[in-house]
Structure formats: C-alpha cells, structure tokens
Design an enzyme around this catalytic site. Sequence first.
Site: not given
Length: 580
Positions: A142, A234, A265-266
């Site tokens: 944020c 994103g 991530g991935g």
Amino acid sequence: MIGAQHVLSILRHAGKKTLEHKRTPMLATVSGVVTTKPALIAYVDRTIPQFEIITTKSFQVKYNPGNREPIICEMEIGSFGNSVGLRNCGMDEALDEITLLRKKGIRALLNVSISGSSAEDFILLAIAFHEVADILELNFSCPHAAAGYGSSIGCDPSITAMYVKAIKEALPACKALIFPKLTPNVDDIGLIARSAIEAGADGLVAINTVGPVIHKEHHSGKPILQNALGGKGGKSGRWVLQDALRSVARIREAVGPDIPIIGMGGVSTGSDIVAMLEHGADVVGIGSAFGKVMQKHWADYAADLVDDAQHILNGGTDPQNASNWYNATLSMSYEPHKVIDMVMHDNDTAIITLDGAKPFEAGQFVFLWIPGVGEKPFSIAIDDPLTFVVKRKGAFTDALLDLKTGDDIYVRGLYGAAVETPVTKHAVLIAGGTGVAVLPALARSLYEKKTDIDMFIGTSAIVGEEKKGILEEHLEHYGTVTVIADDGIVARVLQHVSLSFKPIDSTAVYIVGPEKFMAKAAHLARKAGIGEKNILLSMELSTMCGIGMCGECVCGERLTCQWGTFVSYDYLEREAPHLL
C-alpha cells in the site's frame, strides 16, 4: 497454536535442510488465492497436508469492497494480471472468523496477512490478530499515507524499517512472528530486506506481484481490468517466476543464512519448488497455479507437486505428474459477439440475443464483459443463438440494457459443471424472476431422460397485466408451464406449487431464484415429504473470477464456479445451513 520461538525454529533453515537431507519441501498458500474464506481455510487444512502454512487474504482495519470486476485476467496460460484492490471484510469480522477457526482447531501454521497505509493501521491490526496468528504477514504494497510519499511502503528501506520498528515497539510481547511481504518493484530488494530485519522482523515473504502494467484483451485492444489506474494490474503466475527467483536469491544474500524466507511467485511445478529452495527460500508458496486446477483435484495436485520435487531432490528428473491436474489451456479468454436482438419484457427485464452459439448444461454460466464498464456472471438461457435474460440491478446491467443491435460484447467461460439430476419419474421446476433463464437447459436434460416435468415461474407483474412468461414458448416443449404473477405478494407462485410435489417418492424439485425465495420453496418441498437429496437449489453466489482463485462463490467448502451452481438440500443443511 504453538509459540513464536518454536515456529521460528521450524522455519529457520527448513529449505536448506530440505536440500541437504532430501526432506519433504514445506509449502504455504499465499495471500489472496485459495484460502481466502474461513470455509476454504478449513477445507485446505483438512484435505491438503502438504500446506504446512496457510495464509489468509490481506485484512485492513475497515471493510474494503475492492475493485469492480474484472479483477483477474489470464494473459498467457498460467500468467495472470490482477487488481483485486484488497477486497476484504475488515478487521473486526475477520478476527471473529479466525478466532472461531482457532477454536475448532487448525493443523497448519496460520499466517494472517494484514495491510494498511499507516503505521497506526498496522499496529491496530497486529494488536488484533497476534494472539490468533502464528505469523503476521505485513503486506507492504500500500502507498505510505504521509505527505510527500507516492511509492509503496515496501519501496523505501527507511519507511519499511520505520513500520516494522513501530509494530515491534507497540507490541513487545507479540505472540506471532513478524514477516514483511516485499515487492519486487524496487532497485534493490536486498536493501529493503536488510532494513526490515535490522528493524526487528523475524522473517520475510517474497515476492508480491510484479508491475503494475496494463493488460489488454487481444480482440478489442482494450484494458481488461476495471480500476482507477486505467486498467493497470499486478502480474502473478508463471511469467513472474524468474523475477521471484532473482528476488529471493538477492534477499538471501542480503540477510544471511539464518533468516526464514517464504518464497513465492510463479511456482507451478516440482522443478519450480526445487528452484525456489535452491535460490534461498525455506518455505515455498504456491498461489495462482491453483487457478488452473479444479478444486476437487487440489489435493492430488499438491501431493504430486511435492512428490515431483522429492524425486528431483533424490537425483531424478521431474516426473511432471502434477501437470496431469493443471489446465494447459487459457481459462479466461474472451470471445467477441454482437447483439442481434434486444426485447424488453418489461421496463427492467430484457431478453438479449447474441450472434453465435455456446453449448452448455444447467449449472454452468459465463461472464459478459463490456470494455470500460465491467463484467458479471450470467446463466445462459438458450445456447443457439446465445440468449440471456437480464434484469436491471446496477451499473453493469444498466449498460447491458442500453446496448443496441450490432453493438459489441464479450463472453468468457463456460464455468461450473452440469447438474447431476436424481433419477425420478417426475420433476418440479420452480423459478423466481430471471431464474427462469436456468430452466431451458435443465428442462431439456430432464426431458431427454423421459421425466414428466411441471414448471412454475413467478413474475413481479400484477394479475391481469402480466405478459406471456419469459421463455414460456420455449419451455412448453418440455412440459407444463404455469406463470404466476406476484400481484404484490412476494413469491406468490409458491402457493400454487405444493400439489405438484406428489407422488413424493418419485419427485425431484429444482429451484432457481433469489436465496430467500429458494429457501422458502425448499422448506415447502421438505414439508411435503420430498427427500433432501431430491431437492436441488441453484446457488448463484457472487463470483469474480470463475476459476477458483477469488473464493467468493464458496458454498460450504465447494466453489460453485468449479462444482456447478446446483446444490442439494442435504449438502446445504450439512455444510451451509445459513443459506437455508
């Protein structure tokens, strides 16, 4: 719940020990995917033991409705754009839900993700959740609220350190570990990581999404995601794996060997898990990949992921058994269509016909998308030509009803699954309002099984003023059709249904419409003696993705976007009695 120091000892060097001793890799769910609702947390905790850490969605102090749909798009197979906008129920409701989960018991370690735009927000959230969490994940994506800062909290090492230090000082007896979640969208993620650890963080989570960037639909060339950023969102899923590996490796280099890192991530294969461990992660998070796997196969996929990774750790090649459960086609592609007819049934209800066809079964649905406006899920009424019944309910349906012949519109799906109809001689189909759209496919399926069918349709019209019922001529091919005007009495049609429940031992009842309408109809059927397994309700719950990622459509423990909208009375009574 176990003590923070014990948890820390479990996590510290877990990845290194896995590599050295060929132990089973330790997996975690990630924030915003799979374990987004209490029922889904309980489901994963019970059915997928490979997840030793379960992560909640990110909670804020106040309720946040998030962005309007579309919030997720799939640009390449397994590569997603997302702009959920931190949709969450707020601190108070979330705390009640997690406290109840804790009382019932949770096998896995619980990682509660929290998010705010000020140190004060994070302190409030940490104080609220630290007694029910094993780990507090600080979502530092944020923007920092103080004047003069436009970047995310996690983009500035001094702000990152300030937030961590403020939380630690405000809560010196914190019962949970503090793990900031870091963004890869920085020049040196290692510098950010080191500043967090020096300020007192116990461990780190990486990475958050890459970007944001604009994701454009290839037919229209228009941005898909609907938000105040002009469609930016994103990147997550397969296309961020290399970013994630580089980030985790840099973090490990910066913080040394003793700090626990949850790397994500991935990750979607056993090879990916091993690569994440080799780059310095102790625990491997898996998220978006589960949007490519049917919920009923989640446990199979997780088990094969771990087995595949274990095989590699033991010196073999990746057997790729997990790929058997992974959908290797696009799950969220749009098809362009044109409006060929728009017939207003009344001032607020229209039958919209598009060019083309889409074979489907009752229990399945699609999304309709208007670029720049948004998208919503709809049941198909007729497959050829593609026909929908639309009632005015808000901004998106207003836009739908404003379309003209020749206008473009986009369809994605099918989602859900065909209803499994009990074998009976007789069926009663009950629909309220636009629920009638579900009846043609259902009636056709039952008719082909030589079932005698009685259909009852309630409308909001006044007696003497009702038009011929929506789709009535189409439905009359399959059985008797009775259209009843409400005439100011809500669900008046149910007064005319009860006689059709007999003989009860050879009757099934199918109900479509608003939840309260369906509950009332179901109770009438039970009172008449219809068996619980022979009463099916079409639970058209809120859904925002259709592929099992957002979790919004969970009914009991099942996602209706995966299992189909029809649910039996006995399942609801057992798993989701609040819906009855």
